[in-house]
Design a protein around this motif. Sequence first.
Motif, PDB file in Angstrom:
ATOM      1  N   GLU A  14       0.837  -1.211   0.000  1.00 40.23           N
ATOM      2  CA  GLU A  14       0.000   0.000   0.000  1.00 40.23           C
ATOM      3  C   GLU A  14       0.869   1.258   0.000  1.00 40.23           C
ATOM      4  O   GLU A  14       0.556   2.251  -0.660  1.00 40.23           O
ATOM      5  N   ASP A  16       3.797   1.481  -1.371  1.00 38.51           N
ATOM      6  CA  ASP A  16       4.293   1.619  -2.742  1.00 38.51           C
ATOM      7  C   ASP A  16       3.202   2.198  -3.649  1.00 38.51           C
ATOM      8  O   ASP A  16       3.480   3.012  -4.527  1.00 38.51           O
ATOM      9  N   GLU A  17       1.989   1.720  -3.403  1.00 44.17           N
ATOM     10  CA  GLU A  17       0.852   2.197  -4.202  1.00 44.17           C
ATOM     11  C   GLU A  17       0.700   3.715  -4.051  1.00 44.17           C
ATOM     12  O   GLU A  17       0.551   4.452  -5.031  1.00 44.17           O
ATOM     13  N   ARG A  42      -8.229   3.735  -4.454  1.00 45.97           N
ATOM     14  CA  ARG A  42      -7.487   2.471  -4.433  1.00 45.97           C
ATOM     15  C   ARG A  42      -7.561   1.771  -3.083  1.00 45.97           C
ATOM     16  O   ARG A  42      -7.689   0.553  -3.019  1.00 45.97           O
TER      17      ARG A  42
END
Lengths: 166, 515
Positions: A14, A16-17, A42
Amino acid sequence: MNPGAAPKPITQAERDEILGIVTRHRDRPGPLIEILHAVQDRLGCIPPEAVPLIAGALNQSRAEVHGVVTFYHHFRTAPRGRHVLRLCRAEACQSMRGRALEQHAMRSLGIGLGETTPDGGLTLEAVYCLGLCACSPAAMIDDEVHGRLTPERLDGLLRETGGVKP
Amino acid sequence: MTVTVWVPRDAGALALGAEAIARELLSAARASGAAIRLRRNGSRGLYWLEPLVEVECAAGRIAYGPVTERDVPELLEKGLLRGDAHPLRLGNIEELPWLASQQRLTFARVGRIDPLDLDDYRAHGGYRGLLRALEIGSAATVVEVVDSGLRGRGGAAFPTGIKWQTVLKQPPGQRYITCNADEGDSGTFSDRMLMEGDPFSVIEGMTIAGIAVSATCGYIYLRIEYPHAFRIMSAAIAAARQAGYLGNDVCGSGHAFDIEIRLGAGAYICGEETSMLESIEGRRGEIRVRPPLPAEKGLFGAPTVVNNVVTLATVPVVLASGAAAYRDFGQARSRGTLPLQLAGNVRRGGLVERAFGLTVRELLYDYGGGSASGRPIRAAQIGGPLGAYLPASQFDTPLEYEALAAIGAMLGHGGVVVFDDTVDMLEMAKYAMEFCAHESCGKCTPCRIGSVRGAEALGNIARGINPEGNLVLVEELCDTMVQASLCGLGGMAPFPVQSALKHFSEDFRKRVPGS
């Protein structure tokens, strides 16, 4: 959100997202709200750990980012239920017994506005106008709009939604 | 022979089951071997008849409504595809008096065309305004808009052309066109209907504005509560770009103009123009102190046109038919047509576009047919949550800017919400203050604190706690908010309260013990 429901810490994926989203948007003019939308779309919410990540990447202060997150009613820091019922509370819906519908929804779901059923099935939210004022009272269940609602029709829709037993 | 059938994809029609009807029509037609071409339109704005199904016949588009999913097999069996008789048959849609008596200029195409079909748009007069603007050039385009008398339909009613002139006069450099699509007023849905039913008209209007003031970049600030409008507007922008109506070389003219949508995040205050600019810039939607005006120093500090969706969608009409033709509609200083939105407790709610001058009574009874509940109409709130409540004694007021201002009311964005005699005006007054408290940006004290105290005091009156003293307090708070707030939210939130106190005082008095 329910009192006492502590948000889970975010995972590396998450994290990284979030950073990926910031990278994609950072060169656009005035990107912060666009980034917050993308993160919430997201992850279902804007987790508290996202604030310093976004702030660092945009070279803004944490206070600035936190200030924006908390200013807008749409942004939330904890996830909602699997489904969301948004009831319109504005004047046109009130003129067509919207308040009675709201009372009915709270009674039958056993939760108040802004709360989630204990099984996490449904969050009840207030909304101020869906632009369906000639079809009042109106509501949204997830992405679907509904007009001319009665308590009976609302119960039926919630049953169809699944995971909800009004 | 393939028969064309229209089913709206407008959010209002969808909220009443249009999608299920479209599905059922396709499957029932397939089962019976009938060949149909299902097309999707916006709504004609006759919401009490939605979902409204139209069938293209030799006699025109024959309408049936309100249709439910269950009616579809029987309708097909009884000859829907031939336009045959049925209890739900309404006749040629264009000849229904409710629609035929209107003067639809801005809404001329809404409900008639497929919103995403550029050929359809052009076949119905689309892009004629832009071509004329390109032909006459920037300065003459601005003059046309000034001469048309068009005033901002978002609520403030400022002359659109004057705003454009101010931007045009600024030193050369980056300029912006912003379209305010943060339609948050209860009782209003004309922006939504336009974006869902005729999105190219908004794009064309913005493009004309861009050419008029030499701006190359446009933003649509669209509220998050309108996901259907977002999808349709996004697709329309992509289609316009693909066809060369947006981009680096608009229609081969050498002018560059493109549009980006920015989604709001559920803050009513962002409909206020400076707050909207803050939000597009990615900040808290706190209002800016004026001056400088956005036309001088707006988005990212550059000269900026801020216009509402209806205003911008009207610009192509002005350019295509000329300023004089548009100005011929209307009366006094309210020129052109006004898309009124009739909502709430009314039998026939929907969109009524007429030249300025229709009275409240004509709207409520001739178009509206009285209340939906069948009870007497007691009040109408005009202009959204910051607009005054009118009692029946004021229903002969014409719906135009100055006439409403003369009775302490305002037209706002043209929404009219109807209440029957079960309404509790003390509750509505309290709601007005609560709404202001909920949506205040917090920048100025009269709005931030005044609204909270106002709601408390009205709550105390409802509970019978020192009603006389609290009434005085409410009146003083209203006065302070009107005089001292920085923007229209705090400055106008007292209007519904003051009008309720003035015209419906019995609802406040009855709580006083012993009265």
